[in-house]
Enzyme design. Structure first.
Site, PDB file in Angstrom:
ATOM      1  N   ARG A 123      -4.383   7.855   3.659  1.00 27.95           N
ATOM      2  CA  ARG A 123      -2.977   7.554   3.396  1.00 27.95           C
ATOM      3  C   ARG A 123      -2.444   8.338   2.190  1.00 27.95           C
ATOM      4  O   ARG A 123      -1.241   8.328   1.919  1.00 27.95           O
ATOM      5  CB  ARG A 123      -2.763   6.054   3.211  1.00 27.95           C
ATOM      6  CG  ARG A 123      -3.274   5.487   1.906  1.00 27.95           C
ATOM      7  CD  ARG A 123      -3.064   3.979   1.846  1.00 27.95           C
ATOM      8  NE  ARG A 123      -3.069   3.540   0.463  1.00 27.95           N
ATOM      9  CZ  ARG A 123      -3.150   2.282   0.056  1.00 27.95           C
ATOM     10  NH1 ARG A 123      -3.238   1.318   0.961  1.00 27.95           N
ATOM     11  NH2 ARG A 123      -3.135   1.977  -1.214  1.00 27.95           N
ATOM     12  N   MET A 157      -7.801   2.947   8.908  1.00 28.66           N
ATOM     13  CA  MET A 157      -7.040   1.762   8.544  1.00 28.66           C
ATOM     14  C   MET A 157      -6.339   1.162   9.765  1.00 28.66           C
ATOM     15  O   MET A 157      -6.221   1.810  10.806  1.00 28.66           O
ATOM     16  CB  MET A 157      -6.027   2.123   7.466  1.00 28.66           C
ATOM     17  CG  MET A 157      -6.691   2.355   6.110  1.00 28.66           C
ATOM     18  SD  MET A 157      -5.471   2.785   4.831  1.00 28.66           S
ATOM     19  CE  MET A 157      -6.414   2.409   3.350  1.00 28.66           C
ATOM     20  N   GLY A 158      -5.839  -0.039   9.588  1.00 22.83           N
ATOM     21  CA  GLY A 158      -5.146  -0.742  10.666  1.00 22.83           C
ATOM     22  C   GLY A 158      -5.776  -2.104  10.859  1.00 22.83           C
ATOM     23  O   GLY A 158      -6.738  -2.254  11.593  1.00 22.83           O
ATOM     24  N   TYR A 163      -8.627   5.363   1.437  1.00 21.18           N
ATOM     25  CA  TYR A 163      -7.424   5.897   0.777  1.00 21.18           C
ATOM     26  C   TYR A 163      -7.196   7.386   1.063  1.00 21.18           C
ATOM     27  O   TYR A 163      -6.061   7.865   0.938  1.00 21.18           O
ATOM     28  CB  TYR A 163      -7.516   5.701  -0.738  1.00 21.18           C
ATOM     29  CG  TYR A 163      -7.146   4.326  -1.237  1.00 21.18           C
ATOM     30  CD1 TYR A 163      -6.803   3.296  -0.352  1.00 21.18           C
ATOM     31  CD2 TYR A 163      -7.115   4.039  -2.593  1.00 21.18           C
ATOM     32  CE1 TYR A 163      -6.474   2.033  -0.818  1.00 21.18           C
ATOM     33  CE2 TYR A 163      -6.775   2.777  -3.068  1.00 21.18           C
ATOM     34  CZ  TYR A 163      -6.457   1.774  -2.171  1.00 21.18           C
ATOM     35  OH  TYR A 163      -6.110   0.531  -2.644  1.00 21.18           O
ATOM     36  N   LEU A 164      -8.267   8.105   1.388  1.00 20.17           N
ATOM     37  CA  LEU A 164      -8.090   9.538   1.667  1.00 20.17           C
ATOM     38  C   LEU A 164      -7.025   9.750   2.735  1.00 20.17           C
ATOM     39  O   LEU A 164      -6.238  10.698   2.669  1.00 20.17           O
ATOM     40  CB  LEU A 164      -9.412  10.165   2.134  1.00 20.17           C
ATOM     41  CG  LEU A 164     -10.310  10.767   1.054  1.00 20.17           C
ATOM     42  CD1 LEU A 164     -10.576   9.810  -0.092  1.00 20.17           C
ATOM     43  CD2 LEU A 164     -11.624  11.242   1.643  1.00 20.17           C
ATOM     44  N   ASP A 167       0.686   1.621   8.583  1.00 20.33           N
ATOM     45  CA  ASP A 167       0.260   0.846   9.754  1.00 20.33           C
ATOM     46  C   ASP A 167       1.240   0.937  10.916  1.00 20.33           C
ATOM     47  O   ASP A 167       0.925   0.511  12.017  1.00 20.33           O
ATOM     48  CB  ASP A 167       0.052  -0.619   9.368  1.00 20.33           C
ATOM     49  CG  ASP A 167      -1.152  -0.797   8.468  1.00 20.33           C
ATOM     50  OD1 ASP A 167      -2.115  -0.030   8.621  1.00 20.33           O
ATOM     51  OD2 ASP A 167      -1.127  -1.684   7.604  1.00 20.33           O
ATOM     52  N   THR A 201       5.214   2.213   5.839  1.00 22.80           N
ATOM     53  CA  THR A 201       3.889   1.655   6.063  1.00 22.80           C
ATOM     54  C   THR A 201       3.065   2.568   6.935  1.00 22.80           C
ATOM     55  O   THR A 201       3.511   3.011   7.984  1.00 22.80           O
ATOM     56  CB  THR A 201       3.915   0.237   6.677  1.00 22.80           C
ATOM     57  OG1 THR A 201       2.636  -0.027   7.266  1.00 22.80           O
ATOM     58  CG2 THR A 201       4.949   0.089   7.761  1.00 22.80           C
ATOM     59  N   GLY A 216       0.838  -1.199   0.000  1.00 22.47           N
ATOM     60  CA  GLY A 216       0.000   0.000   0.000  1.00 22.47           C
ATOM     61  C   GLY A 216       0.871   1.246   0.000  1.00 22.47           C
ATOM     62  O   GLY A 216       1.831   1.322   0.761  1.00 22.47           O
TER      63      GLY A 216
END
Lengths: 418, 418
Positions: free
Chosen positions: A298, A190-191, A295-296, A144, A142, A13
């Site tokens: 990241r 995310m995560g 996606y906004l 994450d 990343t 990603g």
């Protein structure tokens, strides 16, 4: 020592600052023409190497390369593709060597997360196992924040800044509306396994916002969660919930799973926010709103953390410096020296200890009730979101660069990726 | 003429810049102490007036008032509450007069959208119908950009900038991932009846992004839409879809309706993005990601349009100036003088022509296939997203103000809002 060409590619990603790492790699390589001749970028990560789909970065102007520093996404295309072991797929490794040899590649820079570190580690072993000299350096990336050894991962600071800011802004909005309208706002972030991004949402708490975080590290307990929501709404009039996409029930089921899986076999998630919002609505009738940042979060280079941009660039630069110093199978890291004032330096980690290891939130970073973060966590997070580093704008929009990505002439036959 | 007090309140969905209008009202009022004594803010819009729940803005420092210019949301609380007609609910109008009289209020500034303009218009008629002298001025605000007469509405330019930027950033991300992963990204944006916000997503097209917009103004045709997605993906390798929450089937059903309704009887929407994404997945098997921007888009003061902030402030200032000039039942407007270079001035519209009138996208702003915008639309939109106006940051987060909101002592009995 004669100059060799280098290979650089992006994997997994992408982030708001992975191109800043590319910028660090390319600008540093350009300063050493005696050692590094051309840097070829693989289109779509390792797939570009396997299929001999290379672009010649030397065709890009210095200005275009400099613009990578403020352009989100992966300028060369990324991929979700993990090399199998040498035993399981010798054909791919032999092909890599064939491509490296055909293009005189002596340096391999792979920019990605845990899965990519594994790929990079495997490439680093080619010299020994297949007798081809190549130095493989992994550049960490990343959102994450789940790579081990390094204090944090480039990409995370910017998404954390985005989620903390968005949580604060949307919560101000909810606070305005709560009297006659929305009382609960749910933001999904995310995560999958690690709650680092969700934790950033809790930074809004110090600005007067009642926030509840649902971490993947804490098993979801509906009764206890609903009681916590009710308590916040009764006390403050409203409440914001930040739910990690990886939040799950005690039996392991995600709060919302779409049922599809990506190329690595990871469950493709999405939709925890509406599930949580409807749960609250059914219990108390509170009007809700929910957002899924996806996606906004990241890609939001417009709100990148200056610290993050600087570290992303430094990781790219250090990768090249490590290679020039003869290192192999390593990854530059961020080593924190102090919290306040924040100070850090570049460290170095052996890839064997990085590949396939996931770093979760430490227990002492999650508050006793499981819905918030501790002061230790705030002390960790705040330096990482420090500073703004705005891209230039033109006609109202950020002026991001799209490279020419001129193809390198093929010298080999076709190769099918499985 | 002796000084009177003024009432100011915020109504409807809040925006990134409604507080900039409040700033314009309050700073201008402070410049005319001979005419305007104190400005009382209604807590939660007209409900604050009805329940005598007022805060005294004169207790706030000049610095705090100035900080409203860069603080999103509604600093005094907003409401979704529409006054009925005088015939249907005389009790509320009599109460308003009672409160105005008790606090010597001669000016009524109401900051909101179409429904709020209706409320403001009704208040403006109190002098005539109930014999109490009050001048009512509406300050325009709505992210939906759907008020008539004014060229655009404060609040819209910032959400348009946010959606255009986010579409661009997320699309760069998808472009990076498309080879082995996500090929279609769906972003759901606000806009129940008017596609103005969705239109802003199409501005990414001039930056090399294949975008399809689903407008509320265009009936959804699944077969035609899927063919358009396939064409984009085959040509570009990926595609971004910006879907308005108000996109609907020919029979009027929204693509996703949660089945609940808000206080005005409007359907509460959300979830069109996953519906569209799954539709594409089922048809072609393309891997997708989707985001729902929701409150993030209208609260994103960190990415406000400078033009929008300036206009929001100017509308607030003009409202006070109109009142001081003796006007009643009017709304300041933005009057566009030219596109390039962009020039505008403050105009004035009679509230009777504003209340309850919705402005949709003109047909000539939507491209022939119904999935994009025309050059005329771009010429309209681009000036509105011009310029950046970043808030100050502290410890990595925007430094937004929360006012003291000191309560004004009550002089009347309680009043129940129905």
């Amino acid at each position: 020592m004669s100059a060799k060409n280098a290979f650089y590619a992006q994997s997994g990603g992408v982030t708001a600052v992975i191109n800043a790492s590319a910028c660090g790699v390319l600008e540093t390589a350009r300063q050493h023409p005696d050692r590094i001749d051309k840097v070829y970028a693989g289109r779509n990560g390792i797939i570009g190497a396997l299929t001999e789909d290379l672009t010649d970065t030397s065709a890009e102007s210095d200005e275009a390369i400099a613009a990578l520093r403020y352009t989100p996404s992966g300028a060369f295309g990324s991929c979700r593709y993990k090399l199998k072991s040498l035993e399981a797929n010798r054909r791919e490794y032999e092909r890599l060597i064939e491509v490296f040899r055909a293009h005189d590649i002596g340096y391999f820079f792979y920019n990605g997360g845990g899965d990519s570190a594994d790929t990079c580690y495997k490439v680093s072993q080619l010299s020994a196992s297949l007798g081809y000299p190549v130095q493989a350096i992994h550049i960490p990336k990343t959102v994450d924040n789940d790579l081990p050894i390094t204090d944090n991962c480039p990409g995370f600071g910017s998404v954390a800044k985005y989620i903390a800011t968005s949580t604060l802004e949307a919560s101000f909005d909810v606070r305005s509306m709560a009297k006659t309208s929305t009382k609960v706002f749910v933001l999904e972030v995310m995560g999958r396994h690690a709650g680092w991004i969700a934790a950033a949402g809790a930074l809004a708490e110090d600005h007067g916002i009642p926030v509840l975080v649902l971490f993947p590290e804490v098993e979801f307990d509906q009764t206890r969660f609903l009681a916590a929501v009710q308590e916040k709404v009764e006390r403050h009039g409203f409440c914001t919930v930040v739910v990690s996409e990886g939040a799950h029930h005690p039996d392991g089921r995600f709060l919302a799973e779409q049922g599809t899986r990506d190329a690595f076999g990871h469950a493709q998630l999405g939709g925890a926010a509406p599930v949580v919002a409807n749960m609250v609505k059914e219990a108390f009738g509170y009007k809700f709103h929910w957002a899924v940042a996806d996606y906004l979060q990241r890609a939001a280079r417009h709100l990148a953390s200056k610290t993050d941009v600087e570290q992303a660039y430094a990781m790219g630069r250090a990768g090249v410096e490590f290679a020039l110093a003869g290192h192999n199978a390593v990854m530059p890291t961020v080593r924190r020296l102090s919290n306040d004032p924040y100070a850090w330096e570049v460290g170095e980690a052996p890839l064997a200890e990085v590949a396939n290891v996931e770093k979760f939130m430490p227990k002492e970073f999650i508050s006793a009730d499981g819905y918030g973060i501790t002061q230790a966590c705030k002390d960790y997070l705040i330096p990482l979101i420090q500073g703004e580093d705005y891209p230039p704008f033109e006609h109202g929009l950020p002026k991001y660069v799209t490279l020419q990505n001129r193809a390198v002439e093929r010298r080999l036959g076709l190769f099918e990726v499985e």
